[in-house]
Design a protein around this motif. Structure first.
Motif, PDB file in Angstrom:
ATOM      1  N   ILE A  13      22.264-103.405  49.786  1.00 23.07           N
ATOM      2  CA  ILE A  13      22.276-102.488  50.933  1.00 23.07           C
ATOM      3  C   ILE A  13      23.765-101.050  50.397  1.00 23.07           C
ATOM      4  CG2 ILE A  13      23.308-101.409  52.803  1.00 23.07           C
ATOM      5  CD1 ILE A  13      20.438-103.023  53.436  1.00 23.07           C
ATOM      6  N   GLN A  14      23.274-100.082  50.089  1.00 23.67           N
ATOM      7  CA  GLN A  14      24.023 -98.901  49.355  1.00 23.67           C
ATOM      8  C   GLN A  14      24.423 -98.093  50.507  1.00 23.67           C
ATOM      9  OE1 GLN A  14      22.186 -97.655  45.720  1.00 23.67           O
ATOM     10  NE2 GLN A  14      21.953 -99.546  45.265  1.00 23.67           N
ATOM     11  N   LEU A  23      29.245 -98.826  49.935  1.00 25.50           N
ATOM     12  CA  LEU A  23      28.726-100.375  49.394  1.00 25.50           C
ATOM     13  C   LEU A  23      27.867 -99.634  48.226  1.00 25.50           C
ATOM     14  CD1 LEU A  23      27.239-100.987  53.322  1.00 25.50           C
ATOM     15  CD2 LEU A  23      29.021-102.426  52.745  1.00 25.50           C
ATOM     16  N   SER A  24      27.861-100.519  47.617  1.00 21.08           N
ATOM     17  CA  SER A  24      27.300-100.430  46.378  1.00 21.08           C
ATOM     18  C   SER A  24      26.566-101.171  46.676  1.00 21.08           C
ATOM     19  CB  SER A  24      27.988-100.240  45.296  1.00 21.08           C
ATOM     20  OG  SER A  24      28.845-101.362  45.187  1.00 21.08           O
ATOM     21  N   ASN A  25      26.104-102.462  46.927  1.00 21.94           N
ATOM     22  CA  ASN A  25      25.908-103.699  47.175  1.00 21.94           C
ATOM     23  C   ASN A  25      26.383-104.641  48.156  1.00 21.94           C
ATOM     24  OD1 ASN A  25      23.473-105.881  46.552  1.00 21.94           O
ATOM     25  ND2 ASN A  25      24.579-106.662  44.571  1.00 21.94           N
ATOM     26  N   GLU A 229      30.848-104.509  47.482  1.00 22.62           N
ATOM     27  CA  GLU A 229      30.049-105.626  46.977  1.00 22.62           C
ATOM     28  C   GLU A 229      29.638-106.020  48.180  1.00 22.62           C
ATOM     29  OE1 GLU A 229      28.305-106.933  42.478  1.00 22.62           O
ATOM     30  OE2 GLU A 229      30.727-105.625  42.741  1.00 22.62           O
ATOM     31  N   THR A 230      28.720-107.201  48.311  1.00 18.92           N
ATOM     32  CA  THR A 230      28.972-109.303  48.341  1.00 18.92           C
ATOM     33  C   THR A 230      28.765-109.463  46.499  1.00 18.92           C
ATOM     34  OG1 THR A 230      27.399-108.228  50.525  1.00 18.92           O
ATOM     35  CG2 THR A 230      27.700-110.028  49.430  1.00 18.92           C
ATOM     36  N   ILE A 231      29.826-110.360  46.575  1.00 15.65           N
ATOM     37  CA  ILE A 231      30.488-110.781  45.093  1.00 15.65           C
ATOM     38  C   ILE A 231      29.955-112.269  45.832  1.00 15.65           C
ATOM     39  CG2 ILE A 231      32.272-108.859  44.319  1.00 15.65           C
ATOM     40  CD1 ILE A 231      33.872-111.507  45.540  1.00 15.65           C
TER      41      ILE A 231
END
Ligand SMILES: Nc1ncnc2c1ncn2[C@@H]1O[C@H](COP(=O)(O)OP(=O)(O)OP(=O)(O)O)[C@@H](O)[C@H]1O
Ligand SMILES: [Mg+2]
Length: 267
Positions: A13-14, A23-25, A229-231
């Motif tokens: 999701i961005q 949100l970039s990811n 980002e979800t890492i």
């Protein structure tokens, strides 16, 4: 793994607010009957991600899947109709309204039989009775539903916000954004117990919390966000508090072995 193992998935999701990339990811998911704890530092993008899921705001890109099927969520009503219920970080109660008015604001009940056809008459009796019954059913201690919210404690407010969010049937996806942050030990426990009850009834739960003790007590999976980002997505038994805090702060750059399940969002 079958897609539908996860009742809910948010993939890549961005979301930007003007020049701010919130949100970039953003990725998060949850199975029926399980809790996924979504963690990250202040401003990491957790609330932005779940506000997209609850229909509060649209995303710029990315997919939301329920039972493996893509869905579009355009409004909070649509989210609720899909069984997605949210307890927001900002409690969003009206200070000057009393308990039952807060619970029914925006979805007031009206009387069927009305004296003039075009006139809407509020069914105050029914709203009061229902509100009282919901609060009792959830086991909250709100002494008087005629009291205005402005005179209530943090714990009572949180209880009202929960009762409001959960009114009208069990959720299939329950999102809780910092539900215990403002609460004492006893009240916090009540909210966590309520969450466990819905989990055991089969809800997929996303719990946002800064409290690592709570996270490690209730989570099946822990999802870490950093700077939009979800890492990492880790099974609780595959990690520990020190590691996830390191991931949140950046002290640990990332987990590159098979414990990190983040690649499953692309399957
Ligand atoms: N409506 C908005 N307009 C502009 N910027 C926003 C808006 N909502 C969020 N942001 C920005 O997006 C980023 C992510 O915010 P978000 O509220 O999602 O963080 P969070 O992970 O929930 O943090 P916290 O732990 O403090 O609650 C922040 O930089 C925030 O300032
Ligand atoms: Mg937040």
């Amino acid at each position: 793994m079958a897609k539908s193992d996860y009742l809910l998935e948010m993939r890549h999701i961005q979301k930007s607010f003007g020049a701010v990339v919130a949100l970039s990811n953003g990725c998060v998911r949850a199975k029926s009957g399980e809790v996924n704890a979504l963690i990250g530092g202040n401003g990491a993008g957790k609330s932005t991600l779940i506000k997209i899921l609850s229909g509060y705001q649209p995303c710029d890109a990315g997919d939301i899947l329920l039972n493996g099927e893509k869905v579009e969520i355009h409004s909070t009503t649509e989210a609720q109709d899909l069984g997605i219920k949210t307890i927001y970080q900002e409690l969003a109660l009206f200070e000057k309204m009393n308990v039952y008015e807060n619970m029914y604001v925006g979805r007031e009940l009206t009387i069927d039989k009305r004296p003039i056809k075009w006139l809407k008459v509020l069914d105050l009796k029914k709203m009061r009775e229902n509100a009282q019954a919901e609060i009792k059913r959830m086991g909250f201690n709100i002494p008087n539903i005629f009291n205005r919210v402005m005179f209530m404690s943090g714990g009572q407010r949180q209880a009202i916000a929960c009762a409001k969010a959960l009114m009208g049937g069990a959720p299939s996806v329950l999102i809780m954004d910092e539900p215990t942050a403002a609460l004492g030990v006893k009240e916090g426990r009540e909210i966590i117990d309520l969450m466990k009850k819905y989990r055991d009834e089969g809800a997929a739960i996303i719990l946002i919390s800064h409290n690592m003790r709570t996270v490690f007590e209730v989570a099946n999976e822990i999802t870490v966000m950093r700077l939009g980002e979800t890492i990492a997505s880790l099974k609780k038994e595959d990690t520990n508090e020190e590691e996830v805090v390191g991931l949140m702060t950046g002290a640990i750059d990332n987990i590159t072995d098979e414990r990190n399940l983040i690649g499953e969002y692309d399957m």
